[in-house]
Design a protein around this motif. Structure first.
Motif, mmCIF file in Angstrom:
data_model
loop_
_atom_site.group_PDB
_atom_site.id
_atom_site.type_symbol
_atom_site.label_atom_id
_atom_site.label_comp_id
_atom_site.label_asym_id
_atom_site.label_seq_id
_atom_site.Cartn_x
_atom_site.Cartn_y
_atom_site.Cartn_z
ATOM 1 N N GLN A 1 0.824 -1.209 0.000
ATOM 2 C CA GLN A 1 0.000 0.000 0.000
ATOM 3 C C GLN A 1 0.858 1.260 0.000
ATOM 4 O OE1 GLN A 1 -2.595 0.321 3.366
ATOM 5 N NE2 GLN A 1 -3.755 2.072 2.517
ATOM 6 N N GLN A 2 1.952 1.237 0.745
ATOM 7 C CA GLN A 2 2.841 2.396 0.788
ATOM 8 C C GLN A 2 3.508 2.631 -0.570
ATOM 9 O OE1 GLN A 2 5.042 0.877 4.271
ATOM 10 N NE2 GLN A 2 4.590 2.855 5.294
ATOM 11 N N VAL A 3 3.868 1.525 -1.223
ATOM 12 C CA VAL A 3 4.466 1.650 -2.571
ATOM 13 C C VAL A 3 3.457 2.260 -3.539
ATOM 14 C CG1 VAL A 3 5.428 0.387 -4.529
ATOM 15 C CG2 VAL A 3 6.042 -0.269 -2.182
ATOM 16 N N ASP A 4 2.199 1.793 -3.452
ATOM 17 C CA ASP A 4 1.162 2.319 -4.362
ATOM 18 C C ASP A 4 0.916 3.807 -4.118
ATOM 19 O OD1 ASP A 4 0.882 -0.151 -5.494
ATOM 20 O OD2 ASP A 4 -0.865 -0.725 -4.276
ATOM 21 N N GLN A 5 0.943 4.216 -2.851
ATOM 22 C CA GLN A 5 0.753 5.624 -2.537
ATOM 23 C C GLN A 5 1.913 6.467 -3.074
ATOM 24 O OE1 GLN A 5 0.218 5.601 1.722
ATOM 25 N NE2 GLN A 5 -2.021 5.343 1.576
ATOM 26 N N ALA A 6 3.129 5.926 -2.986
ATOM 27 C CA ALA A 6 4.299 6.640 -3.506
ATOM 28 C C ALA A 6 4.217 6.762 -5.034
ATOM 29 C CB ALA A 6 5.583 5.929 -3.092
ATOM 30 N N ARG A 7 3.751 5.672 -5.665
ATOM 31 C CA ARG A 7 3.602 5.704 -7.128
ATOM 32 C C ARG A 7 2.565 6.743 -7.536
ATOM 33 N NH1 ARG A 7 2.104 0.935 -7.903
ATOM 34 N NH2 ARG A 7 4.083 -0.048 -8.535
ATOM 35 N N LEU A 8 1.439 6.802 -6.805
ATOM 36 C CA LEU A 8 0.389 7.774 -7.115
ATOM 37 C C LEU A 8 0.908 9.207 -6.955
ATOM 38 C CD1 LEU A 8 -2.545 8.400 -7.830
ATOM 39 C CD2 LEU A 8 -3.095 8.212 -5.379
ATOM 40 N N GLY A 9 1.688 9.434 -5.904
ATOM 41 C CA GLY A 9 2.257 10.764 -5.706
ATOM 42 C C GLY A 9 3.198 11.142 -6.825
ATOM 43 N N MET A 10 3.976 10.168 -7.304
ATOM 44 C CA MET A 10 4.905 10.420 -8.409
ATOM 45 C C MET A 10 4.147 10.732 -9.700
ATOM 46 S SD MET A 10 6.273 8.719 -11.293
ATOM 47 C CE MET A 10 6.141 6.970 -10.919
#
Length: 355
Positions: free
Chosen positions: A139-148
């Motif tokens: 989930q943290q990776v997905d949130q980082a990807r969305l922010g990018m």
């Protein structure tokens, strides 16, 4: 007593004489009125004789030259014009910069967006590497990807805004009108008009053809075009459009595309004449003047002079050739058709033929 009787007789005689004279005058006047009435019953008209003659099927049609492309360039966003790089009469190409709008604020926004994207990209890479070793959750990776991804979208928008500060030509052509100066303030809504660009490397000539002429016109047909401004010069054009439906005047709009010469002699707004050549150069046809028809050619009715009397005849009209119309059926060679005065006559009216 005897004298009174004589006086009465004299008066009566005088009255009788006066009555007789008046009666005769009345008869003479009535006769004259009848003669005038009989004369006025006939209507003066002009006639022409129906005949078969050799007719050229070539025809010409006039119109106005229009540019192949014309466009008003408007501001997409608000801002202050720093410099204008073109003037009226300059030739421009697609993508050429026409003017520059103040960009310092927009550049700062673009730099901020660039920094935000680089940070978001670095965060995503860190989270992605940590996820591989089990240090962070999916989930943290997905949130980082969305922010990018969001940061990249903002950067793209900022770069577009930077590009908008350099106003470019959307088409090639000539600057026909410049509506801004350095220092002008542009508005985005409603958009400020900046330039009018006209492309006259090719032009369109819009003309019309009637139903008899349009049947022989095909897309791609080569047409000679002339302009009174350049007598003796012939420009080559081709038909690019033939209307499938007639206009209100029962004519069919036709568009011809003409390639301008190297010096662009032809200008938009000039009058031009299209010369349409027929496959059959000449043909023997029974024709009448166009003004012989009652009302218009589509009425298919013509008055014929028969022994000094107007006779209304139904005819079948064919092709319209200039000021003459082909007669397919309804008349014979030698018939005299009325060409003026049709509004004053009906079937059976007596005619007085004038030369």
């Amino acid at each position: 007593m005897k004298k009174n009787i004589i006086t009465v007789l004299v008066v009566l005689g005088a009255v009788a004489v006066i009555a007789f004279i008046l009666n005769n005058n009345k008869k003479e006047n009535a006769a004259k009125v009848a003669v005038v009435a009989e004369k006025n019953a006939s209507v003066s008209v002009k006639v022409e004789t129906v005949k078969t003659e050799e007719v050229s099927l070539d025809f010409s049609s006039n119109g106005t030259f229009k540019p192949i492309q014309e466009l008003i360039v408007c501001a997409e966003k608000s801002g202050k014009v720093i410099s204008v790089l073109v003037k009226e009469g300059d030739r421009v190409s697609v993508g050429q910069t026409l003017a520059i709008v103040r960009s310092d604020v927009i550049n700062v926004e673009a730099q901020t967006a660039e920094s935000a994207y680089q940070n978001a990209l670095a965060d995503y890479n860190r989270f992605d590497n940590a996820y591989k070793t089990g240090g962070v959750t999916k989930q943290q990776v997905d949130q980082a990807r969305l922010g990018m991804v969001n940061a990249k979208a903002r950067l793209t928008q900022a770069r577009i805004s930077v590009g908008d500060t350099r106003l470019k030509a959307p088409i090639s052509g000539v600057i026909n009108k410049r509506m801004i100066e350095p220092g002008s303030i542009l508005a985005g809504m409603p958009p400020s008009q900046m330039f009018e660009i006209v492309n006259v490397s090719k032009l369109k000539l819009k003309v019309t053809a009637n139903e008899g002429q349009v049947a022989g016109l095909k897309l791609g047909n080569v047409i000679n075009v002339t302009s009174n401004v350049y007598p003796g010069k012939i420009f080559s054009g081709k038909i690019i459009f033939v209307a499938p439906k007639a206009d209100a005047t029962l004519n069919f709009p036709v568009e011809i595309e003409i390639s301008n010469n190297a010096s662009n002699d032809l200008k938009a707004g000039m009058y031009g004449t299209a010369q349409f050549a027929s496959n059959q150069q000449k043909q023997n046809l029974m024709v009448v003047p166009r003004n012989a028809f009652v009302g218009s050619v589509s009425s298919n009715q013509i008055f014929v002079n028969e022994n000094g009397v107007a006779v209304l005849k139904n005819v079948t009209a064919g092709r319209i050739i200039g000021d003459k119309v082909e007669i397919v059926k309804g008349l014979n060679n030698g018939d005299q058709v009325v060409v003026t005065g049709q509004l004053n006559i009906v079937d059976g009216t007596k005619l007085e033929i004038i030369k």
